[in-house]
Design an enzyme around this catalytic site. Structure first.
Site, mmCIF file in Angstrom:
data_model
loop_
_atom_site.group_PDB
_atom_site.id
_atom_site.type_symbol
_atom_site.label_atom_id
_atom_site.label_comp_id
_atom_site.label_asym_id
_atom_site.label_seq_id
_atom_site.Cartn_x
_atom_site.Cartn_y
_atom_site.Cartn_z
ATOM 1 N N TYR A 143 25.393 4.670 8.948
ATOM 2 C CA TYR A 143 26.022 3.365 9.199
ATOM 3 C C TYR A 143 27.523 3.523 9.460
ATOM 4 C CZ TYR A 143 21.917 0.641 7.584
ATOM 5 O OH TYR A 143 20.682 0.061 7.456
ATOM 6 N N LYS A 174 18.136 6.088 10.190
ATOM 7 C CA LYS A 174 18.040 4.630 10.255
ATOM 8 C C LYS A 174 19.398 4.174 10.738
ATOM 9 C CE LYS A 174 16.780 0.972 6.956
ATOM 10 N NZ LYS A 174 17.968 0.181 6.710
HETATM 11 P P1 FBP Z 1 17.753 -5.430 6.389
HETATM 12 O O1 FBP Z 1 16.672 -5.383 7.439
HETATM 13 O O2 FBP Z 1 17.588 -6.554 5.424
HETATM 14 O O3 FBP Z 1 19.131 -5.358 6.995
HETATM 15 O O4 FBP Z 1 17.575 -4.112 5.514
HETATM 16 C C1 FBP Z 1 17.968 -2.883 6.020
HETATM 17 C C2 FBP Z 1 19.124 -2.328 5.193
HETATM 18 O O5 FBP Z 1 19.565 -1.097 5.690
HETATM 19 C C3 FBP Z 1 18.807 -2.168 3.722
HETATM 20 O O6 FBP Z 1 18.160 -0.963 3.481
HETATM 21 C C4 FBP Z 1 20.155 -2.293 3.110
HETATM 22 O O7 FBP Z 1 20.157 -2.820 1.837
HETATM 23 C C5 FBP Z 1 20.827 -3.276 3.989
HETATM 24 O O8 FBP Z 1 20.213 -3.224 5.242
HETATM 25 C C6 FBP Z 1 22.281 -2.966 4.143
HETATM 26 O O9 FBP Z 1 22.851 -3.981 4.864
HETATM 27 P P2 FBP Z 1 24.360 -3.919 5.208
HETATM 28 O O10 FBP Z 1 24.556 -2.582 5.821
HETATM 29 O O11 FBP Z 1 24.561 -5.028 6.145
HETATM 30 O O12 FBP Z 1 25.107 -4.057 3.927
#
Ligand code: FBP
Length: 258
Positions: A143, A174
């Site tokens: 991310y 992911k």
């Molecule tokens: P969602 O489909 O609800 O976004 O879930 C995917 C995810 O990666 C979760 O594993 C994690 O808790 C969340 O999104 C993190 O969201 P963000 O990066 O926006 O804080």
């Protein structure tokens, strides 16, 4: 590469994510989905190839329920209460703990572009080393987030994030959906032999979620890891079935190249 057959079906993946309670807190939940048992019931539908929990929910809910998809334990995490300009997410669960809970894969988030990036990259490298010694696959939540990141969904940065997962030995990454079929193809290409699943993100129109799923599969991704867009909906099972048909190929994928 470690065998992904436990968490895939015909090399495709559909993961139900429910680690948001740590990452975002109860503001993501309503009276129903605040109860992990509600998500367990959705997971029992048979549409998913994995369910993602932090260790606490895995311990209290996964083991006592049967007919659940394979467990994926998220090893690190952070709250939204800390400095989220340069987020740091460190290990909260060991691989041995995850294995003792029944995990078939483990996940680890790196916030690329954070001033703490190096600490997370180094922990992920150690996770990959140990997990592979124990023949368990690693999914990197790659991310982009930090003061250096202007747009976390920028297609080039998303492709870079996926590539870092390949470079570090992740079996799957992911990543955020970069917005278009063409950019999604670039992400998949950058990831090479590392499989790609796209994350769901905040609650959106169903049509938008369906479009993204079709594009993801057309781009060559393995599938989706999605939470809020399933369990924040009234029709959780209906949308799960539609997405499952797209991912596992029982629905015709007709999309225009954008
Ligand atoms: P969602 O489909 O609800 O976004 O879930 C995917 C995810 O990666 C979760 O594993 C994690 O808790 C969340 O999104 C993190 O969201 P963000 O990066 O926006 O804080």
């Amino acid at each position: 590469m470690v065998n992904l057959s436990n968490i895939t079906r015909r090399e495709r993946a559909f993961f139900l994510a429910y680690d948001q309670g740590l990452e975002h807190g109860p503001s993501d939940f309503n009276d129903e989905n605040i109860d992990p048992q509600k998500i367990i019931e959705i997971a029992k539908s048979g549409f998913f190839t994995g369910i993602i929990f932090q260790k606490g929910i895995a311990e209290k809910y996964y083991k006592k329920n049967s007919s659940l998809p394979p467990l994926i334990v998220k090893l690190n995490g952070k709250t939204k209460l800390q400095d989220n300009i340069n987020p740091l997410s460190l290990l909260l669960c060991t691989i041995d703990e995850a294995l003792s809970l029944g995990a078939k894969a483990v996940g680890y988030t790196v916030y690329l572009g954070s001033s703490h990036e190096e600490e997370m990259l180094s922990e992920l490298a150690q996770v990959v080393r140990e997990a592979h010694e124990k023949s368990i696959p690693v999914i990197g939540w790659m991310y982009p987030r930090g003061e250096k990141i202007k747009n976390p969904h920028d297609p080039e940065i998303t492709a870079y994030a996926a590539r870092i997962g390949l470079e570090l030995g992740c079996d799957m990454v992911k990543v955020f959906y970069p917005g278009t079929l063409l950019s999604a193809k670039e992400v998949v290409r950058a990831a090479g032999e590392t499989k790609v699943v796209f994350s769901g993100g905040e609650f959106r129109d169903e049509d938008e979620v369906i479009r993204q799923a079709k594009e993801a599969i057309a781009a060559g991704a393995a599938g989706l890891a999605i939470g809020r867009n399933i369990w924040q909906r009234k029709n959780s099972l209906e949308i799960s079935e539609k997405l499952s048909n797209i991912i596992f190929g029982q629905s015709e994928i007709l999309i225009n190249s954008r």
